[in-house]
Design a protein around this motif. Structure first.
Motif, PDB file in Angstrom:
ATOM      1  N   HIS A 311       0.839  -1.194   0.000  1.00  0.00           N
ATOM      2  CA  HIS A 311       0.000   0.000   0.000  1.00  0.00           C
ATOM      3  C   HIS A 311       0.874   1.245   0.000  1.00  0.00           C
ATOM      4  CE1 HIS A 311      -3.225  -2.769   1.045  1.00  0.00           C
ATOM      5  NE2 HIS A 311      -2.443  -3.237   1.989  1.00  0.00           N
ATOM      6  N   LYS A 312       0.680   2.123  -0.918  1.00  0.00           N
ATOM      7  CA  LYS A 312       1.470   3.346  -0.993  1.00  0.00           C
ATOM      8  C   LYS A 312       0.560   4.515  -1.313  1.00  0.00           C
ATOM      9  CE  LYS A 312       5.772   1.161  -2.584  1.00  0.00           C
ATOM     10  NZ  LYS A 312       6.767   1.103  -3.689  1.00  0.00           N
ATOM     11  N   LEU A 313       0.358   5.362  -0.326  1.00  0.00           N
ATOM     12  CA  LEU A 313      -0.417   6.569  -0.577  1.00  0.00           C
ATOM     13  C   LEU A 313       0.286   7.456  -1.589  1.00  0.00           C
ATOM     14  CD1 LEU A 313      -2.822   8.370   0.116  1.00  0.00           C
ATOM     15  CD2 LEU A 313      -1.504   9.302   2.013  1.00  0.00           C
ATOM     16  N   MET A 314       1.630   7.364  -1.613  1.00  0.00           N
ATOM     17  CA  MET A 314       2.399   8.187  -2.551  1.00  0.00           C
ATOM     18  C   MET A 314       2.119   7.828  -3.996  1.00  0.00           C
ATOM     19  SD  MET A 314       3.958  10.459  -0.917  1.00  0.00           S
ATOM     20  CE  MET A 314       5.012  11.050  -2.259  1.00  0.00           C
ATOM     21  N   LYS A 318       2.720  10.009  -7.342  1.00  0.00           N
ATOM     22  CA  LYS A 318       3.764   9.629  -8.292  1.00  0.00           C
ATOM     23  C   LYS A 318       3.217   9.281  -9.670  1.00  0.00           C
ATOM     24  CE  LYS A 318       7.012   7.886  -4.813  1.00  0.00           C
ATOM     25  NZ  LYS A 318       7.724   6.689  -4.309  1.00  0.00           N
ATOM     26  N   ARG A 319       2.038   8.720  -9.713  1.00  0.00           N
ATOM     27  CA  ARG A 319       1.463   8.316 -11.001  1.00  0.00           C
ATOM     28  C   ARG A 319       0.596   9.451 -11.532  1.00  0.00           C
ATOM     29  NH1 ARG A 319       1.056   1.905 -11.035  1.00  0.00           N
ATOM     30  NH2 ARG A 319       2.164   1.437  -9.088  1.00  0.00           N
ATOM     31  N   ARG A 320       0.923   9.889 -12.725  1.00  0.00           N
ATOM     32  CA  ARG A 320       0.266  11.077 -13.274  1.00  0.00           C
ATOM     33  C   ARG A 320      -1.236  10.911 -13.374  1.00  0.00           C
ATOM     34  NH1 ARG A 320       2.526  13.734 -18.736  1.00  0.00           N
ATOM     35  NH2 ARG A 320       4.262  14.090 -17.302  1.00  0.00           N
ATOM     36  N   ILE A 326      -7.122  12.482  -8.461  1.00  0.00           N
ATOM     37  CA  ILE A 326      -7.340  12.897  -7.075  1.00  0.00           C
ATOM     38  C   ILE A 326      -7.475  14.410  -6.969  1.00  0.00           C
ATOM     39  CG2 ILE A 326      -4.919  13.090  -6.380  1.00  0.00           C
ATOM     40  CD1 ILE A 326      -7.822  11.671  -4.303  1.00  0.00           C
ATOM     41  N   LEU A 327      -6.690  15.163  -7.745  1.00  0.00           N
ATOM     42  CA  LEU A 327      -6.794  16.624  -7.709  1.00  0.00           C
ATOM     43  C   LEU A 327      -8.136  17.094  -8.262  1.00  0.00           C
ATOM     44  CD1 LEU A 327      -3.206  17.794  -8.773  1.00  0.00           C
ATOM     45  CD2 LEU A 327      -4.214  17.790  -6.478  1.00  0.00           C
ATOM     46  N   THR A 502      -5.367  -3.294  -7.420  1.00  0.00           N
ATOM     47  CA  THR A 502      -4.050  -2.686  -7.265  1.00  0.00           C
ATOM     48  C   THR A 502      -3.872  -1.537  -8.243  1.00  0.00           C
ATOM     49  OG1 THR A 502      -2.933  -4.105  -8.885  1.00  0.00           O
ATOM     50  CG2 THR A 502      -3.128  -4.935  -6.621  1.00  0.00           C
ATOM     51  N   MET A 503      -2.892  -0.677  -7.953  1.00  0.00           N
ATOM     52  CA  MET A 503      -2.599   0.447  -8.841  1.00  0.00           C
ATOM     53  C   MET A 503      -2.119  -0.041 -10.196  1.00  0.00           C
ATOM     54  SD  MET A 503      -3.268   3.314  -7.226  1.00  0.00           S
ATOM     55  CE  MET A 503      -2.256   4.660  -7.843  1.00  0.00           C
TER      56      MET A 503
END
Length: 514
Positions: A311-314, A318-320, A326-327, A502-503
């Motif tokens: 799990h990586k909130l980053m 990091k992924r465009r 999210i923005l 998963t991402m």
């Protein structure tokens, strides 16, 4: 002639394929999402009971979010006999002996602590502190729902923090202690709605995802609707009683139901806890017998996913494609949140009876949520979200144009604006869940939720200024949601799409759109 029965297992090989010479066709293996979809695709009694148990905390969340409408209100006052006071007098320029409160001084914090002449910053501080606490709490607790605690534990921890601090709030001795406890209460509630929504939607198939997710909003609306009723029944009592009456039932409910609610099987698989996940699936399954045993026995992907893709909130940064999503959803959340909370708090500026004004808005949430419940499966997320925001913004600005001289038209426009804003909020939360995979879904949804709450932080100040200049309240609400709505254009459509785990899986399946 004997006819053999062909049975497919999850690896895609049939018994007939193994026995019939020359037939080498092999079906592709089912993914984890497809397997869970087969098990939970229907909607059984166990899923319905679980949905009710999980959605109730949203009711308590709503009560604590808007309780300050009544506890922090400025009561009506009257002139005493044999004085030069009149109804147009400035209360702050009159001697205390010239006027008195219409109701007991302990009814709200304003009258009990003598804050009638305090600045709007002081009187609005408790409400703003609550929403500031929501932002801090949501951001602080966001990753815990994806990594350590899971959906269920974070939901109940958040609810208990909110309710216990609300109970302690009833014993405040001044505005500063009161505001601090409201800040802590807001900290606890920061993850409640998000956890409720995710826990509901991750335990049903995609056919029912939108409808079951709407139960969160239904309970939230009942929470708002219960407030004016509770406040009216306690109208002669202290504001402290209202906090006690809303917090004790919530604490009792959380302690009792914690042992009956199941964790999200998707999250358990992501953590490599396959045995627990299968046990939950067995309890929630909409199929039974040999078919269920076959599906469960073939699942073995949880440990592989959790070890290969932590799990990586980053990853949201990091992924465009993830950063863009999210923005965009956070900008939408800010605009919708400002308008949504602004309508509820701003009703005091319309000259209506406070109890009736809040009740009308709360009652409107019931058909709003029913409309969402029955039509969310048909609505395209982008188009409906954009339309609701545009209509809401126009109606809100028209409230200022019409003015208070046409009271009936003004309240009608306010209700129309609030109706569309509520629909937009419902669609946005479900849209957000569909935009992100399981490993970061709680974190992403919490960030969007905090953007919504961020908009509410400015509401007490704007509604206070709106008493003198209407555009500072309803005009600002409408203009903000109008401008923010256009960012939905850059988001992909998710109606009818599967939930990814998963991402990497999300990125590989959507790289053409991205």
């Amino acid at each position: 002639m004997e006819i053999s029965t062909t049975t497919h297992n999850l690896t895609g090989t049939s018994s007939a394929d193994q026995e019939t010479p020359g037939l080498n066709q092999v079906l592709p293996p089912l993914s984890l999402d497809e397997t869970i979809e087969q098990i939970l695709g229907g909607f059984g009694r166990s899923q319905f009971i679980q949905a009710i148990l999980v959605s109730v905390p949203a009711l308590f969340d709503a009560q604590q979010s808007f309780i300050s409408i009544f506890t922090d209100a400025e009561p009506n006052w009257r002139c005493n006999f044999n004085t030069t006071c009149n109804s147009n007098s400035n209360i702050c320029q009159l001697p205390k002996s010239a006027w008195s409160w219409d109701e007991p001084s302990h009814k709200t914090i304003i009258s009990e602590w003598g804050l009638e002449c305090a600045s709007s910053f002081i009187t609005g501080l408790p409400a703003s502190a609550f929403f500031i606490g929501s932002i801090v709490g949501g951001l602080s607790l966001a990753t815990l729902g994806d990594i350590r605690l899971g959906r269920k534990n974070l939901l109940y921890l958040s609810c208990l923090i909110m309710c216990f601090t609300s109970l302690f709030t009833a014993f405040s001795i001044n505005i500063w202690m009161y505001s601090t406890l409201r800040l802590l209460s807001g900290f606890g509630r920061g993850s409640i709605t998000t956890c409720t929504l995710i826990l509901l939607t991750e335990r049903v198939g995609k056919q029912w995802r939108g409808q079951i997710g709407t139960m969160t909003f239904v309970m939230y609306s009942f929470g708002i609707l219960s407030l004016p009723a509770a406040a009216y029944l306690n109208r002669g009592s202290s504001w402290r009683i209202l906090y006690i009456c809303t917090s004790i039932p919530a604490i009792s409910y959380c302690i009792i139901t914690y042992f009956f609610v199941y964790e999200s099987p998707r999250w358990l698989f992501m953590e490599g806890r396959d045995i627990e996940a299968k046990a939950v699936l067995r309890k929630l399954a909409s199929i039974e017998g040999n078919s269920l045993d076959l599906e469960l026995s073939s699942i073995h992907l949880g440990q592989e996913i959790s070890t290969s893709n932590p799990h990586k909130l980053m990853d949201l940064v990091k992924r465009r494609w993830a950063l863009r999503r999210i923005l965009a959803t956070m900008v939408l959340g800010f605009g919708i949140g400002l308008a949504y909370f602004g309508m509820l708090f701003g009703v005091r500026n319309l000259g209506f009876n406070l109890y009736l004004g809040v009740m009308f808005n709360a009652l409107l949430l019931i058909p709003t949520n029913l409309v969402t419940l029955f039509f969310i499966s048909r609505w395209k997320r982008k188009g409906s979200l954009f339309a609701f925001c545009i209509i809401s913004g126009i109606c809100s600005i028209m409230c200022v144009v019409v003015g208070s001289s046409r009271e009936g038209i003004q309240i009608g426009l306010e209700l129309a604006s609030f109706f569309c804003t509520s629909l937009a909020l419902n669609v946005l939360m479900i849209f957000t869940i569909e935009l992100f995979p399981t490993t970061v879904r709680n974190s992403a949804s919490t960030l969007v939720r905090q953007a919504i709450v961020l908009g509410s932080v400015f509401v007490p100040i704007l509604t206070s200024g709106g008493k003198r200049n209407g555009f500072l309240s309803f005009g600002t609400f409408g203009l903000t949601i109008l401008l923010c709505s256009f960012i939905v254009i850059i988001l992909p459509e998710t109606k009818g799409k599967s939930l990814f785990n998963t991402m990497d899986e999300q990125e590989s399946m959507n790289n053409i759109i991205v």
